[in-house]
Design a protein around this motif. Structure first.
Motif, PDB file in Angstrom:
ATOM      1  N   ILE A 444       0.873  -1.179   0.000  1.00  0.00           N
ATOM      2  CA  ILE A 444       0.000   0.000   0.000  1.00  0.00           C
ATOM      3  C   ILE A 444       0.906   1.224   0.000  1.00  0.00           C
ATOM      4  CG2 ILE A 444      -1.810   1.272   1.205  1.00  0.00           C
ATOM      5  CD1 ILE A 444      -2.727  -1.335   2.452  1.00  0.00           C
ATOM      6  N   LYS A 445       0.944   1.938  -1.076  1.00  0.00           N
ATOM      7  CA  LYS A 445       1.847   3.074  -1.199  1.00  0.00           C
ATOM      8  C   LYS A 445       1.314   4.277  -0.428  1.00  0.00           C
ATOM      9  CE  LYS A 445       3.731   1.730  -5.699  1.00  0.00           C
ATOM     10  NZ  LYS A 445       3.964   2.134  -7.110  1.00  0.00           N
ATOM     11  N   PRO A 446       2.200   5.032   0.192  1.00  0.00           N
ATOM     12  CA  PRO A 446       1.762   6.245   0.893  1.00  0.00           C
ATOM     13  C   PRO A 446       1.310   7.315  -0.090  1.00  0.00           C
ATOM     14  CG  PRO A 446       4.155   6.098   0.887  1.00  0.00           C
ATOM     15  CD  PRO A 446       3.655   4.800   0.311  1.00  0.00           C
ATOM     16  N   ILE A 447       0.364   8.102   0.325  1.00  0.00           N
ATOM     17  CA  ILE A 447      -0.082   9.225  -0.511  1.00  0.00           C
ATOM     18  C   ILE A 447       1.010  10.281  -0.600  1.00  0.00           C
ATOM     19  CG2 ILE A 447      -1.784  11.083  -0.677  1.00  0.00           C
ATOM     20  CD1 ILE A 447      -3.790   9.237   0.677  1.00  0.00           C
ATOM     21  N   TRP A 448       1.758  10.465   0.489  1.00  0.00           N
ATOM     22  CA  TRP A 448       2.812  11.484   0.509  1.00  0.00           C
ATOM     23  C   TRP A 448       4.182  10.803   0.490  1.00  0.00           C
ATOM     24  CZ3 TRP A 448       3.695  15.536   4.990  1.00  0.00           C
ATOM     25  CH2 TRP A 448       4.604  16.498   4.555  1.00  0.00           C
ATOM     26  N   PHE A 449       4.639  10.283   1.638  1.00  0.00           N
ATOM     27  CA  PHE A 449       5.926   9.588   1.695  1.00  0.00           C
ATOM     28  C   PHE A 449       5.934   8.679   2.918  1.00  0.00           C
ATOM     29  CE2 PHE A 449       6.541  13.184   4.466  1.00  0.00           C
ATOM     30  CZ  PHE A 449       7.374  12.735   5.481  1.00  0.00           C
TER      31      PHE A 449
END
Length: 664
Positions: A444-449
Motif C-alpha cells: 500500500i503506497k503512501p499518498i505522501w511519503f
C-alpha cells in the motif's frame, strides 16, 4: 476568545419566599453564590443581627447521604446485573421525579435501613471469622495436646505451656527441668520453622524452680484463658462458629442481591438528599436576619435576562453590574463545534486568568494535527474513531468524559489522515501477510511519503510545524499586549523576534531557493538582533541595566532553539508506531505459511495491535499535551483562573429535565 462574560449580582429578598426561590434558582443553574463568612466578621455589617450558619441541617443531610451511599455501595457489590461501560445519568422530568419520590420514599428508606444493616452485619461476620481463623492458627500447634486449655493447675500440680526458639535443643531443656523438678512431665507438643511448643506438668511447689530453669532458654509462657476443652475440641468449635457466621453472611448477601431492583429508587433518594444538602449549604452562605436575606455572586451575561425575570417574579431587590477591575471573576469556557472537546486539554492545565484569553480554539487544530502525526496509522485511526463514535452514540455522556471521548474521535480522524499520507495500515501487515501466506508482493503506497525511509523529510516538516505553532503563541502575546494598551511591547518583544527568527531561517535555507533570500535573511537577522539588544532592557534602570537586559533578552534565542527542537518528538513518536508495528508483523511471520503460520500471524497481529494502539495512543496524548503546555502556553498563557461553580443540581444518578424539554 471564548470566555463567557460575567456580571456581578447582588440580591436582597424576604425570607418568606426564600425556599421556592432557591428551588427555581437551582433549576436555572446559572448563578454562582459567594459565601458571606468573611462579610459577617466586618463590624460595618453589624454581625450581631446576621446569621450565616446552617451547619445543623447540613450535617444531618450529609449523614443521611452517607447512609444512602453506603446502601448503594453494598447493593452494588452483590448486584448480578450487567454493569454499563460508562456511567450515564438517567433523564427524568422534574414533575415525574417529585411524584416518584413522594410515592416511594417510605419504602426506599426502609430498603436503605435494610441494606445498611446487612452491610454492617456482613462486615461484622467477616471480621469475626477473621478473628476466629487467627485464633485457630494460634491453636493449631497445640492440636495434639490432650489437656483442657482452661486447666491451669490441679490440687497438687501445675500446668505450664509455652514456646522456645527453634534452635533450642529439647534434650538440654528436658535435663534442666528434670534437675529442678524430677517428677515433672515435659512434652514437645509440636514445632514449626520458628518455635518449639512445650507443655510441662509439675508439682505446684516446684513451679518456680521450673520457671527459673526455663529462663536460660528464653521460654515464653502462653495462657489460653478464653478457650475451653482441648485444643482439638476448641478448634472444632471455632470452625463450627465460622461456618455459622458464613451462613449468616450469605443470607445477608442474598438480601442485598434481592434489593438490586430497589437500587434505582435508592439512587433517586441519594440525589434528592444531595440537592437538599446543596440548598442548605447555600442558605448558610447567605446573610440573613429574621425578615430578609442577602447574597452576592456571579451570573453569565447571556443568562442575565432569565435571572432578572426570576428576581422580578419574587419582587426582590437586585443589582447586576460589571465587575470591578481588581475582582477575581470565575471562568466559564464556551467554545463551539470542533473546539469544544479540546476544552479538556485546557482544563487539565488551568483555566485562563482574567487577563488571559481562552487558548482552546487556537490549540485545537494543532493538537488535532500533532496527535495524528504521532500515532500516524490509518487503520489505528479508523479503530479509534469508530470506537469513540460508537461510545458517543450508545451512551449519553456528559462533562469531561464527553469532551475526552469526542476529542479522541477527532484524533482518530487525524490519525487516519496522517496514516494514509504515510502509508501506515497496521504498519506493513498487509504486505507481510500477503508475502507470508500467499507469496504475493502487495504494497500500500503512501499518498505522501514513508517516514521510515525518509525520516529527515518528516523531521523538517515537524520543525516547520513547530515553528508555526510557536509563532502563533507569540502572536497571541503580541495581541494581548496591544489589547492592554502596550503596542510597543508587542513590537519590541514579539515583532523583533519575528524578524530575527524568520531572518535566521531565510539565511539558513534560503539558498536553496535563491541568493536573494539569503541576503534578505541576513539583513532581517541583523535588524532583529540589534533591535532586541537595544530594547530588551528598556525597563531596567541605568545604562548597565539596559545593556545587560538587552543581552539577556538576546540570549533567549537559545530558548527558541530548544523549543523548536522539542517538536522532533513528532518524528520520534511517529516512527515508533510504525517500527513497533513492523516488528510485531515480522515476529508473526516467523512461523511461515500454512495454517500454523496464519494462526501465529493472526495472534501476533491482534495482541501486538492492541498493545501498539494502547502504548502509542497514550504517548501521543501525553506529548501532544506537553507541546501545548510547555512550548505553546509558555509564550503567552498564565492560567490560574477559578472555574465558575453555579448553584445547580449536582446530581450523580439522574438528570432532571424541565417540563418544557419533555418530548413525551
Amino acid at each position: 476568545m471564548a470566555v463567557v462574560e460575567m456580571r456581578k449580582l447582588t440580591v436582597i429578598g424576604l425570607n418568606l419566599g426564600r425556599t421556592p426561590f432557591l428551588h427555581e434558582l437551582m433549576n436555572l443553574g446559572v448563578v454562582e453564590i459567594n459565601s458571606q463568612e468573611g462579610v459577617v466578621n466586618d463590624e460595618e455589617w453589624m454581625p450581631d443581627i446576621f446569621r450565616t450558619s446552617n451547619s445543623a441541617d447540613v450535617l444531618r443531610l450529609e449523614a443521611d447521604i452517607a447512609r444512602v451511599s453506603t446502601a448503594i455501595e453494598a447493593i452494588n457489590r452483590y448486584d448480578t446485573g450487567k454493569k454499563p461501560l460508562f456511567h450515564v445519568r438517567e433523564e427524568i422530568v422534574r414533575k415525574d421525579f417529585i411524584n416518584h419520590m413522594n410515592r416511594t420514599k417510605t419504602e426506599t428508606e426502609m430498603n436503605v435501613d435494610m441494606a445498611v444493616m446487612c452491610d454492617k452485619q456482613i462486615a461484622d461476620g467477616l471480621n469475626e471469622n477473621n478473628r476466629l481463623r487467627g485464633v485457630i492458627t494460634g491453636l493449631k500447634p497445640w492440636e495434639n495436646l490432650d489437656l483442657p486449655l482452661e486447666m491451669k493447675e490441679t490440687k497438687c500440680s501445675a500446668v505450664i505451656l509455652g514456646t522456645v526458639g527453634i534452635k533450642t535443643k529439647f534434650q538440654d531443656l528436658l535435663q534442666v527441668v528434670l534437675e529442678k523438678a524430677p517428677s515433672a512431665v515435659v512434652q514437645q507438643v509440636s514445632t514449626d520453622v520458628q518455635q518449639i511448643y512445650i507443655s510441662i506438668i509439675c508439682l505446684k511447689e516446684e513451679r518456680e524452680e521450673v520457671y527459673e530453669g526455663l529462663r536460660e532458654f528464653a521460654f515464653n509462657p502462653i495462657s489460653f484463658g478464653e478457650h475451653m476443652g482441648t485444643p482439638k475440641e476448641a478448634i472444632k468449635q471455632y470452625e463450627i462458629e465460622i461456618e455459622e457466621n458464613e451462613q449468616r453472611v450469605r443470607a445477608k448477601e442474598a438480601i442485598l442481591t434481592e434489593l438490586s431492583p430497589a437500587k434505582k429508587n435508592i439512587q433517586y433518594l441519594y440525589d434528592s438528599l444531595h440537592m437538599r444538602r446543596d440548598r442548605a449549604k447555600i442558605v448558610g452562605d447567605m446573610l440573613s436576619t429574621e425578615m430578609v436575606f442577602y447574597f452576592d455572586g456571579w451570573v453569565p451575561k447571556q443568562a442575565q435576562p432569565e435571572v432578572e425575570e426570576l428576581l422580578k417574579k419574587y419582587e426582590y431587590y437586585y443589582e447586576i453590574k460589571e465587575p470591578e477591575a481588581d475582582e477575581e471573576i470565575p471562568v466559564l469556557l464556551q467554545n463551539g463545534g470542533f473546539s469544544t472537546p479540546f476544552e479538556a486539554v485546557t482544563n487539565m492545565y488551568s483555566l485562563p486568568s482574567r487577563n488571559d484569553i481562552d487558548p482552546t480554539k487556537l490549540l485545537a487544530p494543532f493538537y488535532f494535527l500533532f496527535f495524528g502525526m504521532m500515532l500516524s496509522d490509518a487503520a489505528y485511526g479508523i479503530i479509534m474513531a469508530a470506537g469513540c463514535w460508537f461510545i458517543l452514540k450508545k451512551f449519553k455522556l456528559e462533562g469531561m468524559t464527553y469532551r475526552m471521548i469526542k476529542m479522541f474521535f477527532y484524533c482518530g480522524i487525524s490519525t487516519f489522515m496522517w496514516g494514509a499520507l504515510f502509508g501506515g495500515w497496521f504498519g506493513d501487515f498487509f504486505t507481510v501477510a500477503a508475502k507470508t501466506l500467499f507469496d504475493v508482493d502487495f504494497v500500500i503506497k503512501p499518498i505522501w511519503f514513508d517516514p521510515l525511509t525518509e525520516p529527515m523529510k518528516l523531521l523538517i516538516f515537524s520543525l516547520i510545524l513547530g515553528g508555526v505553532h510557536l509563532f502563533v503563541g507569540m502572536g497571541i502575546q503580541g495581541y494581548m499586549s496591544i489589547r492592554d494598551g502596550h503596542p510597543l511591547d508587542a513590537l519590541f518583544d514579539i515583532g523583533l523576534w519575528y524578524i530575527l527568527l524568520i531572518g535566521l531561517v531565510l539565511f539558513a535555507i534560503g539558498g536553496s531557493v535563491g541568493p536573494t533570500l539569503v541576503t534578505v535573511g541576513k539583513g532581517m537577522s541583523i535588524v532583529g538582533a540589534v533591535g532586541i539588544l537595544l530594547t530588551g532592557g528598556r525597563k531596567k534602570k541605568g545604562v548597565l541595566g539596559k545593556i545587560t537586559g538587552g543581552l539577556g533578552s538576546l540570549y533567549g534565542i537559545t530558548s527558541y532553539l530548544s523549543d523548536v527542537l522539542s517538536y522532533s518528538r513528532l518524528l520520534a513518536l511517529g516512527l515508533a508506531t510504525g517500527v513497533v508495528a513492523k516488528v510485531i508483523n515480522t515476529l508473526g511471520s516467523l512461523a511461515g505459511g500454512g495454517v500454523k503460520g496464519a494462526i501465529v500471524l493472526l495472534l501476533a497481529f491482534v495482541i501486538g495491535t492492541l498493545f501498539n494502539i494502547a502504548i502509542n495512543a497514550l504517548g501521543a496524548f501525553v506529548h501532544s499535551c506537553r507541546l501545548q503546555y510547555v512550548e505553546f502556553f509558555g509564550k503567552f498563557y498564565t492560567g490560574g483562573g477559578r472555574a465558575f461553580a453555579p448553584f445547580e443540581r449536582k446530581t450523580k444518578y439522574i438528570k432532571i429535565l424541565k417540563e418544557e424539554n419533555n418530548n413525551g
